[in-house]
Structure formats: C-alpha cells, structure tokens
Design a protein around this motif. Sequence first.
Motif, short mmCIF file in Angstrom:
data_model
loop_
_atom_site.label_atom_id
_atom_site.label_comp_id
_atom_site.label_asym_id
_atom_site.label_seq_id
_atom_site.Cartn_x
_atom_site.Cartn_y
_atom_site.Cartn_z
N GLY A 1 0.80 -1.22 0.00
CA GLY A 1 0.00 0.00 0.00
C GLY A 1 0.83 1.27 0.00
N CYS A 2 2.17 1.15 -0.11
CA CYS A 2 2.98 2.37 -0.02
C CYS A 2 3.02 3.12 -1.34
N GLY A 3 2.61 2.48 -2.42
CA GLY A 3 2.58 3.20 -3.69
C GLY A 3 3.60 2.71 -4.69
N LYS A 4 4.25 1.57 -4.37
CA LYS A 4 5.27 1.08 -5.30
C LYS A 4 4.65 0.60 -6.62
N SER A 5 3.48 -0.05 -6.52
CA SER A 5 2.81 -0.47 -7.75
C SER A 5 2.32 0.72 -8.55
N THR A 6 1.97 1.80 -7.84
CA THR A 6 1.52 3.02 -8.53
C THR A 6 2.64 3.57 -9.39
N VAL A 7 3.87 3.59 -8.81
CA VAL A 7 5.02 4.08 -9.58
C VAL A 7 5.19 3.23 -10.83
N LEU A 8 5.11 1.91 -10.63
CA LEU A 8 5.33 1.01 -11.77
C LEU A 8 4.28 1.23 -12.86
N SER A 9 3.01 1.35 -12.43
CA SER A 9 1.98 1.47 -13.46
C SER A 9 2.03 2.84 -14.14
N MET A 10 2.58 3.84 -13.46
CA MET A 10 2.80 5.11 -14.16
C MET A 10 3.86 4.94 -15.24
N LEU A 11 4.92 4.19 -14.90
CA LEU A 11 5.97 3.97 -15.90
C LEU A 11 5.43 3.15 -17.07
N ALA A 12 4.53 2.21 -16.75
CA ALA A 12 3.93 1.40 -17.81
C ALA A 12 2.97 2.21 -18.67
N GLY A 13 2.58 3.38 -18.16
CA GLY A 13 1.65 4.20 -18.92
C GLY A 13 0.20 3.81 -18.69
N LEU A 14 -0.04 2.96 -17.70
CA LEU A 14 -1.40 2.52 -17.42
C LEU A 14 -2.09 3.43 -16.41
N ASN A 15 -1.30 4.33 -15.83
CA ASN A 15 -1.81 5.23 -14.80
C ASN A 15 -1.21 6.60 -15.11
N ASP A 16 -2.03 7.62 -15.12
CA ASP A 16 -1.53 8.95 -15.49
C ASP A 16 -0.54 9.48 -14.45
N ILE A 17 0.46 10.19 -14.95
CA ILE A 17 1.43 10.84 -14.07
C ILE A 17 0.87 12.21 -13.70
N THR A 18 0.73 12.47 -12.38
CA THR A 18 0.16 13.76 -11.96
C THR A 18 1.17 14.88 -12.19
N ASP A 19 2.41 14.63 -11.78
CA ASP A 19 3.42 15.67 -11.93
C ASP A 19 4.79 15.00 -11.98
N GLY A 20 5.76 15.72 -12.52
CA GLY A 20 7.10 15.17 -12.62
C GLY A 20 7.30 14.52 -13.97
#
Lengths: 268, 338
Positions: free
Chosen positions: A44-63
């Motif tokens: 739940g810390c957000g590591k999968s979120t980082v990965l799915s942003m890199l995969a392009g499956l989740n939008d990057i909010t900033d950065g």
Amino acid sequence: MSLFLDIVQLKKSYPTKDGEAVIVEGFDLKMDAGEFVCLIGHSGCGKSTVLSMLAGLNDITDGNALVGGREVRGAGPDRGVVFQAPCLLPWLSARENVMIGVDQVYAHGTAQERLEIAEYYLARVGLDDAMDKRPAELSLGMQQRVGLARAFALAPRMLLLDEPFGMLDSLTRNELQDVLLELWQRDRKTALMVTHDVDEALFLADRVVMMTNGPRARVGKILDVTLPRPRDRAKIIEYPGYYPLRSVLISFLEEQENARDDTRSKAA
Amino acid sequence: MSRKARVIHGCEVAGLDVFVPVVRLLSGEEPSRQIAEFGRSVGIPLLALGVFLLVWAGVASQIETSIGRVPGPAAVWEQGKALVGDHYAERTKEAQFYERMEGLKEKYAEEGRPWKDRRYSGKPTFLDQVGTSLATVFAGFVIASVVAVPIGILCGLSPTFYAAMNPLIQIFKPVSPLAWLPIVMIMVSALYTAENPFFEKSFISSAVTVALCSLWPTLINTAVGVASVEKDHLNVARVLQLSRFSTVRKIVIPSALPFIFTGLRLSLGVGWMVLIAAEMLAQNPGLGKFVWDMFQNGSSQTLAQIMVAVFTIGIIGSLLDRMMITLQNAVSYDVRSS
C-alpha cells in the motif's frame, strides 16, 4: 553504463472530497541500461503506482519519467509488463496469448516467424508441452510463466514487473525467479520489479530501492547488492555479504513500520 | 484428457449431463453412486411426469364443456397420432395429384394442346404449420440478432451511445407483440411490394414482430458483457497498443461472448412465445393459426387438438432452449473450460 531510466520528482495524487490525496511525491530514480532494480516497501505504499505510471497505465500527476530518453506517454509494447495476476485472456491458448502480442510487435514478419518467436519463449519458460492449453487448464505458476513469455516475446526495451510472483507458493516462486533470472541474463533488459519479499529482491536485483510508507511515499534508501552473478540460490546465502545486506533491508522496513505505528498512536 | 473425461466433457457441453452417470457407470466407476445419480436425474423427473398425467386424467374426466368432455392424456396422444397421420395422408394425396398432372401433361402434349402447370392446393397440415413456425421464429431471431448484437456492442463501448439508446430501450422493451403486430403488418404491406415475393408478406410481418420483441435481451446482455470486460484484459490491449478495432475484435467481443449467448438464448425463448401470439392474431400461417382455427372449428376434437399444439409448442420451446444452452456452453471459457 549509460543512463536508461530517469525519473524526476514523480508525483501521483487523486482528488478526493477532503482535498488532494497524495500517494507518491518527489520520487527520484535513475537506472542504467541493463540494470535490474527491485522496488521494495510495505504493501500500500505506492510502489505499484510508480510502476503502473511507468507502464503508462496510470496517469502521471506531476514530474517526469524518461525511458530510453523518451518521455512516458501512455502504454506501449516497448515496456513489457508482467502483472501480479497473470492477466491472460481466458479464451486463448498459451500460444495464442503470446501470439497476440507478437503479431502486434512483429507485424512485418511472416506468420511462421511470429509463431517461432512465440514458441521459442514459451519453450524458454518451460511450457513446451502446454502451448495449446487454455489458462484455466494451467496452474497459477504456469500461467505466470506464460505472462513472462508474453512480456519477453515483445522484445521490449524495458521490463516492468509488478509483484509477478506475489500470488505463488514459495516453491513455485523460486522456480519462477530462476526462469526470470535466466531470461534476463540472456539479453540483460533493463528491469524494474516491485516486490515485498526481501530475499527475492536480494536474489534478483543489482540495487534495491526502498520506499517510505505513504502517503507522499518517495525513495527512502538505495542498497547496492554486491553479490556476484550468476547467482545460485543455494550458494547465495553463504556469501559473507548476504546477511548484512538483508539486515539493512529488514531494519529499514521495520523503521517504516514503527514510524507508521507512531503516527497512528499520535492520531489516536 | 482421457477418453472417458473427453466423453463426459462432450456430454456436458452438449447439455446432456443426464448421461454423465451412464458414462461413469459403463466405465465401472462407483456403480452404486452412479445408479443413484441416474435415478435422481432421470427417475424422479419421469415419476413426476407420471403423477402429472394421472392427475390430468383424473381431473379431465370430471369436467364437461360445451364441446364435450375435456380430453385426458390418452385422447390427446391419439389426436397427436391422428394429426401426424393426416399429414402423411395429405402428402400422399399431393403426390398422387402431381402424378395425375404428369399423366395429363403427356396427354396434352400428344394432343398438341397448351399446358399450364398447376400447384396442389391442399390445406397445410399440423406438421406444415410447425415447420412454418420454426422457419418464422428463426428468421425473426436472425433479424433480432443482426440488429441487437452490434447495437449492444456500441452501447457497451460508449456510455454516451448507451445514454442515447437507453430511453428507447426502456420504452420499447415492455411493448407486447400484439401492439406491434398491426403496425408491422401495415408497414410490411406498404414497403414490401415485390412482384413475385420470395417470402410471403405474412411471414415477413410475423418475423419482424418476433424480432421487435425478442431483440431486447440480446441487446442488453451484449451491452452488459461488453461493458464488464475485465480491466486487466483491456490493460493487455493498452500495453500492446492494439488499435480500437483490434481491441474490440480480439479482446472485447471474445470476452463478452458468454453474455451475448445468454442474451441470444433468452431472445429465442421470447421469440418463440411471441410468435404463437402473433400468428394467432394475424392469421399468419403457423402453430398460432392452427390453434385459432381449431378453436373456431368447435368440434369434439378441438380441445384435444389444441392440447397437442400446446405440448408441441412446449416441447419445441424447450428443445430450442436446450440447443442454445449447448451453444452457450461451447463458447463459455471460464465456466466449463477444461
């Protein structure tokens, strides 16, 4: 070694009725080409979120995230993704599941060439005899082998693995770690893998990136895994450096756990 | 898979689960359990049917109507045989008619007189009506599917399109076939004006009415199936950068196929029910007209004949359902995929 992945001040937040919920903020990471990095942290810390942003499956909010010098915009077959659930299409056989990607990536090849690519990778993950089987006829471990074959068969420039062995029992997990390591050693694709298994991270990675607990999770600490390659599961724990490395990871995770308990007791 | 497992799987896909214990019994697997299993799946239903027939026979003999006593199972069975017999008698007469015509034609040719082909004009028999009804229901079903599946896919893909379609679906879905029928008949008369029509007008209007009433379950199920494609599967499409069309063709439709077939099965059931009503009201040929004609006859055979029709309608309806279940099993990948 050349810089391949460059993540600068990555942020993910969702709007909620109580304002912005920030999952990840200020996440920085650089990876060299051919490097294998494991991303570790509490669930739940957000590591999968980082990965799915890199995969392009989740939008990057900033950065920013640059993969091979190109900014990540949407998903694409240049990044092979292996999900936690095998995510195979249940109406297709193992071969067809790999073929659907191969057909897309090698559109210029002949049908025969594409079939050979798919079958080559299925054979490499040990599924010579199961190519015609549908996912429902395969064990979870075998399904995940198909998932690995599908990702590698795309000849991606980078691999993104989201706790690919999280659902497997420990024996099957070991087998699949070996399969993954063998595939990776062959062509040394840059690989980023999310896990919460300390031993898995040490066995596979060149570096282990430890994430702090969310909200506003970021990189807490980075550990160089100095263990020699090729690594042998039986021998790796006998290296004098193994347990010190392991205790660095464990104590970091414990610190995070304690910090979380503290904030909770303060809140209460 | 062993041969036994294949046979059993075949039975299940074909919807013949009843025979699974027989297969197991023949292969010597736990005989007592298989016999008990077979008794439950075959014996109990047969027993229940027997009780029903007895009660029917008992009650029927007590009721006197204006056109005689209510027929029991035996009388209906006799009537059924008579109707089938009539059919073959009619066919023999038809064959004899054409034989006579052939003879006449030769005679005319010898005498050099002009000859005009004449068609046999006997009335359609019960079995002919069954055939007409089946042809009509399938025609209507095909029209309904051709319309409903694509619209359902669009509804499932696009919430906007669904929002546009939703009021129409809500309004037209509950409309009875009896309300559609007059409109359809007038429209067919106005629009279907071929010189030598291949299909009868009555056939077209029955089929269109069936289609109008039966397309809704397919449409709605298709929309639900398409809308509920797993996100994981769509992610696969995104990672592979499949085009929108490929995503629909390779991921969305296969994944929605079990839903679509559930809808088709419901549609065929609705269509069969609607058809009888439509035929009866419109005097279109078919089982509905047969029932109506018998009712108008008011002979001592009327009740028995109508009951034969009722059983025929019921049996055909359940066979159609069985057929669709088999198709449904054949395309479903998760429920019985092994």
